[in-house]
Design an enzyme around this catalytic site. Structure first.
Site, short mmCIF file in Angstrom:
data_model
loop_
_atom_site.label_atom_id
_atom_site.label_comp_id
_atom_site.label_asym_id
_atom_site.label_seq_id
_atom_site.Cartn_x
_atom_site.Cartn_y
_atom_site.Cartn_z
N ASN A 255 34.01 0.55 23.01
CA ASN A 255 32.93 -0.08 22.27
C ASN A 255 33.25 -1.63 22.18
O ASN A 255 34.03 -2.00 21.28
CB ASN A 255 32.75 0.38 20.93
CG ASN A 255 31.73 -0.18 20.25
OD1 ASN A 255 31.08 -1.20 20.80
ND2 ASN A 255 31.01 0.36 19.23
N ALA B 110 30.21 -7.14 19.92
CA ALA B 110 29.56 -8.19 20.37
C ALA B 110 30.00 -8.77 21.66
O ALA B 110 29.04 -9.43 22.34
CB ALA B 110 29.55 -9.23 19.37
N TYR C 62 25.01 1.29 12.08
CA TYR C 62 26.40 1.87 12.16
C TYR C 62 27.08 3.00 11.35
O TYR C 62 28.04 3.37 11.83
CB TYR C 62 27.53 0.58 12.27
CG TYR C 62 26.93 -0.74 12.85
CD1 TYR C 62 26.95 -0.79 14.27
CD2 TYR C 62 26.71 -1.99 12.17
CE1 TYR C 62 26.49 -1.79 14.79
CE2 TYR C 62 26.28 -3.13 12.92
CZ TYR C 62 26.03 -3.10 14.03
OH TYR C 62 25.81 -4.23 14.81
N GLU D 279 31.15 3.31 28.15
CA GLU D 279 30.56 2.42 27.27
C GLU D 279 30.15 3.15 26.03
O GLU D 279 29.44 3.96 26.32
CB GLU D 279 29.72 1.45 27.97
CG GLU D 279 29.05 0.44 27.07
CD GLU D 279 27.68 -0.31 27.44
OE1 GLU D 279 27.38 0.29 28.70
OE2 GLU D 279 27.05 -1.08 26.87
N PRO E 154 35.69 -6.53 18.21
CA PRO E 154 35.43 -7.27 16.92
C PRO E 154 34.63 -6.42 15.87
O PRO E 154 33.30 -6.01 16.27
CB PRO E 154 34.72 -8.60 17.20
CG PRO E 154 34.31 -8.61 18.67
CD PRO E 154 35.18 -7.33 19.40
N ASN E 155 34.83 -6.73 14.84
CA ASN E 155 34.14 -6.29 13.51
C ASN E 155 34.21 -4.63 13.68
O ASN E 155 33.51 -4.17 12.40
CB ASN E 155 32.68 -7.01 13.65
CG ASN E 155 32.76 -8.43 13.40
OD1 ASN E 155 33.52 -8.82 12.44
ND2 ASN E 155 31.85 -8.99 14.16
N ARG F 2 29.60 -2.60 7.10
CA ARG F 2 28.57 -3.25 8.06
C ARG F 2 27.23 -2.28 7.88
O ARG F 2 27.29 -1.29 7.23
CB ARG F 2 28.92 -3.13 9.55
CG ARG F 2 30.24 -3.75 9.93
CD ARG F 2 30.56 -4.06 11.25
NE ARG F 2 29.50 -4.75 11.99
CZ ARG F 2 29.47 -4.84 13.32
NH1 ARG F 2 30.40 -4.03 13.90
NH2 ARG F 2 28.59 -5.81 14.03
N HIS G 159 28.32 2.51 21.95
CA HIS G 159 27.85 1.87 20.88
C HIS G 159 27.33 2.93 19.91
O HIS G 159 26.59 3.85 20.22
CB HIS G 159 26.74 0.84 21.41
CG HIS G 159 27.10 0.11 22.49
ND1 HIS G 159 27.79 -1.18 22.22
CD2 HIS G 159 26.82 0.07 23.63
CE1 HIS G 159 28.19 -1.62 23.29
NE2 HIS G 159 27.57 -1.36 24.03
N ARG H 286 17.25 -3.40 20.01
CA ARG H 286 17.42 -4.19 18.89
C ARG H 286 16.90 -5.55 19.28
O ARG H 286 16.05 -5.66 19.91
CB ARG H 286 18.92 -4.14 18.40
CG ARG H 286 19.32 -2.72 17.68
CD ARG H 286 20.95 -2.85 17.46
NE ARG H 286 21.03 -3.69 16.37
CZ ARG H 286 22.20 -3.92 15.74
NH1 ARG H 286 23.27 -3.28 16.17
NH2 ARG H 286 22.28 -4.68 14.56
#
Ligand code: DQA
Length: 140
Positions: free
Chosen positions: A73, A76, A22, A97, A9-10, A17, A99, A106
């Protein structure tokens, strides 16, 4: 080598963003960068969804199909999804994985991670470079 690249998502909104986390590339630009940096024997399939169920279904198709590796990725859903954890657990190939940001450095809620334990390797914090590191890892 058939590699399924899944973005959650997103991530379709990259470019809009926060750039400090990002970077400034759109998802299409990242996908293009991956195409340019893949090995000649790699075939990349790109999939993005904002829906948890659609991502689970796509991973199930990979379990039953011909993908050799998954680069994911989960956005969320990384921090919430038992369903994506369970789907990835069934996949027998390499599971990477990825990111853009460093999720471990964070907010506290981003340290909760449901996918890492079922992935072979993690690359994070290098913005689009994290995806290229995943490709390099699979080249080896
Ligand atoms: C992300 C990190 C997640 O915490 C966040 O929800 C995202 C993107 C990353 O690539 O840094 O959407 O997965």
């Amino acid at each position: 080598m058939n590699i399924l690249v899944i973005n959650g998502p997103n991530l379709n909104m990259l470019g809009k963003r926060p750039k400090e986390h990002y970077g400034s590339l759109t998802l299409d630009e990242i996908n293009k960068l991956m195409e340019e940096n893949k090995a000649s024997d790699m075939n990349l399939e790109f999939f993005q969804s904002n829906s948890e169920g659609d991502i689970v279904t796509k991973i199930q198709e990979a379990v039953l199909g011909s993908a050799d590796a998954i680069i994911i990725n989960p956005g969320a859903y990384t921090h919430t999804s038992v369903a994506i954890h369970d789907a990835l657990e069934m996949f027998n190939g390499e599971k990477i994985e990825v990111h853009l940001s460093n999720v471990d450095d964070r907010e506290d809620f981003r340290r909760i991670n449901f996918v890492r334990s079922v992935c072979t390797k993690t690359f994070s914090g290098k913005k689009e470079g994290s995806y290229l590191e995943a490709l390099d890892y699979l080249k080896k």
